[in-house]
Design an enzyme around this catalytic site. Structure first.
Site, PDB file in Angstrom:
ATOM      1  N   HIS A 162      23.629 -73.626  58.669  1.00 30.40           N
ATOM      2  CA  HIS A 162      24.544 -73.006  57.716  1.00 30.40           C
ATOM      3  C   HIS A 162      23.846 -72.773  56.378  1.00 30.40           C
ATOM      4  CE1 HIS A 162      28.146 -73.419  54.868  1.00 30.40           C
ATOM      5  NE2 HIS A 162      28.345 -72.287  55.519  1.00 30.40           N
ATOM      6  N   GLU A 212      22.755 -69.112  59.515  1.00 30.70           N
ATOM      7  CA  GLU A 212      23.831 -68.299  58.942  1.00 30.70           C
ATOM      8  C   GLU A 212      23.425 -67.915  57.529  1.00 30.70           C
ATOM      9  OE1 GLU A 212      27.563 -67.898  56.459  1.00 30.70           O
ATOM     10  OE2 GLU A 212      25.939 -69.365  56.330  1.00 30.70           O
ATOM     11  N   HIS A 230      26.128 -66.716  48.365  1.00 29.55           N
ATOM     12  CA  HIS A 230      27.451 -67.018  48.904  1.00 29.55           C
ATOM     13  C   HIS A 230      28.598 -66.602  47.984  1.00 29.55           C
ATOM     14  CE1 HIS A 230      31.004 -69.642  49.494  1.00 29.55           C
ATOM     15  NE2 HIS A 230      30.795 -69.358  50.769  1.00 29.55           N
TER      16      HIS A 230
END
Length: 291
Positions: A9, A36, A51
């Site tokens: 992640h 990811e 993000h």
């Protein structure tokens, strides 16, 4: 027990600075199946890996100083401006720093482009990217339009010949629906969390494929939208949901799982991919299951 894909992640956010080339390189070297990565469209039409919709004051430094309010939106900045932001360590004593105590900092790690990330992981032939299309269905002013972002990502993946090593994911389903129309062979796994929805009221994130139209079934909604997989939150992931996805002909991935017991249970139930901040822990759990 099936062996799920080990997807780091944001590159392994509990171990290395999130969404950095350092993290993606280390997760690749560790033996993960993929990573990811969060992708947004910049002011100049490039694809930046970050993000939050705004610069994060606990992660972002410019010329050695932590950024302060007013915080610019990623969509308002150019790729060059973002590339000058150091994201190699969290701000000391911040909540992020306290909850990521095991993170190995790396000063000089800057916000990369998606093209940079592809170049970084290309040498590992089986390493894939789960590319999250970061657009905001709740407030469209925070990001570029979902269709515009999807078009840019598909164009780059075509140019880089990276389509077959990519899976698009995202909570803004119109972006995935559009990407699938542009490139039918590109894998798209639709992300979800526990949202409150009301029957008869269309949700902006669903792109016209609200689960209530399909008897409340998320897998059936994703299937009819053209998706290839369900990328569910850990709170939604159990044996029943995994079986429902597989019955609909979908793959099942889950985010973000950091506990070894949960990892083992999800593998036992047949999850196809587990996205985790602790890919080292998942590697160990998988190795133990093979003994």
């Amino acid at each position: 027990m099936s062996v799920p894909l080990n997807i780091a992640h944001r590159g392994g956010a509990a171990l290395w600075p999130e969404n950095t080339l350092f993290a993606f390189s280390r997760s690749m070297e560790m033996g993960c199946d993929g990573a990811e990565v969060d992708v947004q469209l910049t002011r100049d039409g490039a694809l930046a890996v970050f993000h939050d919709f705004r610069l994060n004051p606990t992660l972002c430094r410019r010329d050695g100083a932590w950024v302060k309010a007013p915080l610019a939106l990623i969509r308002e900045l150019s790729l060059a401006e973002l590339g000058a932001i150091d994201v190699g360590r969290p701000k000391p004593r911040s909540l992020y720093a306290r909850t990521h105590r095991g993170l190995v900092p790396r000063d000089g790690e800057h916000i990369p482009s998606l093209k940079d990330v592809i170049a970084c992981v290309r040498p590992a032939k089986d390493f894939r990217l789960f590319i999250e299309i970061k657009t905001s269905p709740e407030n469209r002013a925070l990001s570029a339009a979902p269709e515009e972002t999807a078009e840019a990502i598909v164009a780059l993946l075509r140019a880089e010949k990276f389509l077959n090593r990519s899976v698009l994911v995202g909570f803004d389903w119109p972006a995935l629906i559009h990407a699938k129309r542009l490139e039918p062979k590109l894998f798209c796994w639709f992300s979800t969390w526990r949202r409150r929805t009301r029957k008869g009221i269309a949700a902006p994130w669903a792109g016209g494929f609200d689960p209530w139209k399909f008897g409340g079934s998320i897998p059936e909604a994703i299937k009819h939208a053209g998706g290839d997989g369900w990328f569910a939150s850990s709170a939604q992931a159990d044996g029943r949901s995994i079986a429902a996805a597989h019955d609909a002909g979908l793959k099942f991935g889950v985010w973000t799982v950091n506990g070894a017991r949960s990892m083992r249970n999800l593998a036992k139930f047949g999850a196809d991919a587990i996205c985790t901040d602790r890919p080292d822990r998942l590697l160990h759990a998988i190795e133990q299951s093979r003994r």
